[in-house]
Design a protein around this motif. Structure first.
Motif, mmCIF file in Angstrom:
data_model
loop_
_atom_site.group_PDB
_atom_site.id
_atom_site.type_symbol
_atom_site.label_atom_id
_atom_site.label_comp_id
_atom_site.label_asym_id
_atom_site.label_seq_id
_atom_site.Cartn_x
_atom_site.Cartn_y
_atom_site.Cartn_z
ATOM 1 N N LYS A 1 0.847 -1.279 0.005
ATOM 2 C CA LYS A 1 -0.049 0.100 -0.102
ATOM 3 C C LYS A 1 0.889 1.431 -0.106
ATOM 4 O O LYS A 1 1.834 1.365 0.684
ATOM 5 C CB LYS A 1 -1.052 0.008 1.061
ATOM 6 C CG LYS A 1 -2.122 -0.953 1.267
ATOM 7 C CD LYS A 1 -3.227 -0.579 0.065
ATOM 8 C CE LYS A 1 -4.360 -1.570 0.234
ATOM 9 N NZ LYS A 1 -5.493 -1.311 -0.681
ATOM 10 N N GLY A 2 0.616 2.314 -0.940
ATOM 11 C CA GLY A 2 1.328 3.515 -1.038
ATOM 12 C C GLY A 2 0.783 4.404 0.163
ATOM 13 O O GLY A 2 -0.099 4.392 0.821
ATOM 14 N N ASN A 3 1.616 5.573 0.149
ATOM 15 C CA ASN A 3 1.292 6.518 1.228
ATOM 16 C C ASN A 3 -0.078 7.376 0.779
ATOM 17 O O ASN A 3 -0.783 7.778 1.586
ATOM 18 C CB ASN A 3 2.288 7.632 1.433
ATOM 19 C CG ASN A 3 3.523 6.696 1.978
ATOM 20 O OD1 ASN A 3 3.470 6.115 2.833
ATOM 21 N ND2 ASN A 3 4.821 7.216 1.705
ATOM 22 N N ARG A 4 -0.316 7.333 -0.605
ATOM 23 C CA ARG A 4 -1.541 8.125 -1.104
ATOM 24 C C ARG A 4 -2.817 7.170 -0.898
ATOM 25 O O ARG A 4 -2.678 5.861 -0.973
ATOM 26 C CB ARG A 4 -1.235 8.571 -2.486
ATOM 27 C CG ARG A 4 -0.203 9.693 -2.397
ATOM 28 C CD ARG A 4 -0.192 10.072 -4.089
ATOM 29 N NE ARG A 4 0.471 9.058 -4.977
ATOM 30 C CZ ARG A 4 0.843 9.361 -6.118
ATOM 31 N NH1 ARG A 4 0.299 10.263 -6.717
ATOM 32 N NH2 ARG A 4 1.183 8.053 -6.778
ATOM 33 N N TYR A 5 -3.823 7.611 -0.840
ATOM 34 C CA TYR A 5 -5.229 6.848 -0.796
ATOM 35 C C TYR A 5 -5.445 6.068 -2.049
ATOM 36 O O TYR A 5 -5.304 6.592 -3.329
ATOM 37 C CB TYR A 5 -6.375 7.694 -0.818
ATOM 38 C CG TYR A 5 -7.616 6.929 -0.396
ATOM 39 C CD1 TYR A 5 -7.848 6.431 0.609
ATOM 40 C CD2 TYR A 5 -8.718 7.465 -1.220
ATOM 41 C CE1 TYR A 5 -9.067 5.810 0.865
ATOM 42 C CE2 TYR A 5 -9.942 6.420 -1.228
ATOM 43 C CZ TYR A 5 -10.096 6.024 0.080
ATOM 44 O OH TYR A 5 -11.161 5.241 0.156
ATOM 45 N N HIS A 6 -5.518 4.851 -1.860
ATOM 46 C CA HIS A 6 -5.993 3.910 -3.020
ATOM 47 C C HIS A 6 -4.667 3.608 -3.950
ATOM 48 O O HIS A 6 -4.805 3.690 -5.060
ATOM 49 C CB HIS A 6 -7.008 3.938 -3.756
ATOM 50 C CG HIS A 6 -8.370 3.771 -3.064
ATOM 51 N ND1 HIS A 6 -9.524 3.781 -3.344
ATOM 52 C CD2 HIS A 6 -8.428 3.199 -1.704
ATOM 53 C CE1 HIS A 6 -10.411 3.525 -2.526
ATOM 54 N NE2 HIS A 6 -9.778 2.841 -1.713
ATOM 55 N N SER A 7 -3.284 3.840 -3.359
ATOM 56 C CA SER A 7 -2.255 3.768 -4.322
ATOM 57 C C SER A 7 -1.252 2.433 -3.995
ATOM 58 O O SER A 7 -1.493 2.117 -3.097
ATOM 59 C CB SER A 7 -1.342 5.120 -4.267
ATOM 60 O OG SER A 7 -0.589 5.205 -2.784
ATOM 61 N N TRP A 8 -0.634 1.971 -4.951
ATOM 62 C CA TRP A 8 0.101 0.992 -4.804
ATOM 63 C C TRP A 8 1.694 1.342 -5.121
ATOM 64 O O TRP A 8 2.036 2.195 -5.855
ATOM 65 C CB TRP A 8 -0.152 -0.159 -5.637
ATOM 66 C CG TRP A 8 -1.431 -0.914 -5.238
ATOM 67 C CD1 TRP A 8 -2.585 -0.630 -6.040
ATOM 68 C CD2 TRP A 8 -1.742 -1.948 -4.447
ATOM 69 N NE1 TRP A 8 -3.770 -1.411 -5.477
ATOM 70 C CE2 TRP A 8 -3.261 -2.035 -4.521
ATOM 71 C CE3 TRP A 8 -1.064 -2.619 -3.607
ATOM 72 C CZ2 TRP A 8 -3.969 -2.875 -3.693
ATOM 73 C CZ3 TRP A 8 -1.674 -3.447 -2.605
ATOM 74 C CH2 TRP A 8 -3.086 -3.622 -2.804
ATOM 75 N N GLU A 9 2.555 0.604 -4.394
ATOM 76 C CA GLU A 9 4.143 0.646 -4.600
ATOM 77 C C GLU A 9 4.716 -0.627 -4.668
ATOM 78 O O GLU A 9 3.983 -1.607 -4.055
ATOM 79 C CB GLU A 9 4.901 1.727 -4.127
ATOM 80 C CG GLU A 9 4.726 1.559 -2.506
ATOM 81 C CD GLU A 9 5.436 2.667 -1.788
ATOM 82 O OE1 GLU A 9 5.728 2.762 -0.880
ATOM 83 O OE2 GLU A 9 5.419 3.932 -2.341
ATOM 84 N N LEU A 10 5.611 -0.802 -5.045
ATOM 85 C CA LEU A 10 6.634 -2.065 -4.985
ATOM 86 C C LEU A 10 7.278 -2.171 -3.614
ATOM 87 O O LEU A 10 7.854 -0.992 -3.139
ATOM 88 C CB LEU A 10 7.539 -2.375 -6.129
ATOM 89 C CG LEU A 10 6.988 -2.493 -7.208
ATOM 90 C CD1 LEU A 10 8.065 -2.639 -8.635
ATOM 91 C CD2 LEU A 10 5.801 -3.536 -7.554
ATOM 92 N N GLU A 11 7.391 -3.211 -3.056
ATOM 93 C CA GLU A 11 8.033 -3.285 -1.815
ATOM 94 C C GLU A 11 9.545 -2.684 -1.478
ATOM 95 O O GLU A 11 9.959 -2.104 -0.463
ATOM 96 C CB GLU A 11 8.279 -4.638 -1.004
ATOM 97 C CG GLU A 11 9.186 -5.626 -2.003
ATOM 98 C CD GLU A 11 9.089 -7.016 -1.298
ATOM 99 O OE1 GLU A 11 8.422 -7.164 -0.323
ATOM 100 O OE2 GLU A 11 9.888 -8.041 -1.969
ATOM 101 N N ASP A 12 10.226 -2.807 -2.580
ATOM 102 C CA ASP A 12 11.703 -2.158 -2.603
ATOM 103 C C ASP A 12 11.608 -0.628 -2.753
ATOM 104 O O ASP A 12 12.709 -0.201 -2.858
ATOM 105 C CB ASP A 12 12.606 -2.862 -3.311
ATOM 106 C CG ASP A 12 12.425 -2.775 -4.897
ATOM 107 O OD1 ASP A 12 11.172 -2.563 -5.300
ATOM 108 O OD2 ASP A 12 13.336 -2.940 -5.616
#
Length: 268
Positions: free
Chosen positions: A116-127
């Protein structure tokens, strides 16, 4: 009795928990989930050997995990109905891609995992979670070596998506699509080659990966108008007409956008 030999200094000390990075915690959870899954099923699910790729790389997997794939379920039913030798051959699949598939079958994700990213409903890769200040998108390479294609390198998530298409794993297709959008590709030839691979390994009814490549090229059309790789690709597709048509389309889109922006009322 034994407590009488302890010094006060030792009793008063507290053990501090080991600090782990986000990536280390994610990998630890993945391994624990994998271990628990394997431990809970090892007594009831047989092990199947898989021979993968032209180099005949060997993998082992529990049958219950492979049965999540309709493709594997059918092959296991057809091949092992009258045979005690539980071995499947996948000569056309890259071992590195099958490793991603196998990890998904056990853990519902593959490395690098989605977070889960810092922004609402956002994604990012673990690294990528510790790289916001540098503007990075992760240290995991976005390409994979494929000996069966000209130029050899393709987008990793494109190849995973096509493997998921063959294996009937719709959720894995969704994951691969999200991850491809999170990993930057700066090379024209890799993107175009991957688009060609996607069209060759997905059905005409695909409404996810194919449109993504078209959208990526249209959005970055000024770059691809000047791309020698794009021009050569169009010429190989038939004649230079296709490339000229592509350039005209891009210029028409630019003119349409400019007219729309000028005619739209400005709001304060």
């Amino acid at each position: 009795m034994f407590s009488s030999f302890r010094s006060r200094s030792r009793v008063s000390k507290t053990v501090k928990p080991i600090k782990r990075s986000v990536g280390e915690r994610s990998k630890l959870k993945t391994q624990q989930k994998l271990d628990s899954s394997m431990a809970g099923s090892s007594m009831i699910s047989p092990i199947i050997t898989l021979v993968v790729g032209p180099d005949l790389r060997l993998f082992a997997a529990y049958e219950h995990a492979l049965l999540k794939s309709p493709y594997f379920a059918k092959r296991i039913q057809d091949q092992f109905y009258e045979s005690s030798s539980k071995r499947l051959k996948l000569p056309d699949m890259l071992p590195e891609v099958f490793a991603c598939v196998l990890e998904y079958l056990y853990t519902d994700d593959y490395f690098p995992r989605l977070c889960k990213g810092n922004r609402y409903h956002s994604w990012e890769l673990e690294d990528a979670q510790d790289m916001h200040n540098s503007g990075g998108r992760g240290r995991v390479p976005s390409t994979i070596y494929h000996p069966g294609v000209d130029g050899n390198y393709l987008l990793t998530d494109t190849v995973v998506y096509c493997a998921a298409e063959k294996l009937g794993l719709e959720e894995l297709k969704r994951l691969a699509l999200i991850k491809q959008g999170l990993r930057l590709c700066a090379l024209d030839d890799v993107l175009i080659r991957s688009a060609r691979y996607a069209y060759a390994n997905t059905p005409d009814t695909d409404r996810r990966l194919r449109p993504l490549f078209i959208e990526m090229i249209i959005q970055d059309r000024k770059r691809f108008i000047r791309s020698p790789t794009m021009q050569m690709e169009m010429r190989l597709g038939g004649s230079k007409f296709f490339f000229d048509l592509f350039v005209a389309m891009c210029r028409h889109v630019d003119e349409f956008v400019d007219r729309t922006n000028k005619s739209s009322p400005r709001t304060i």
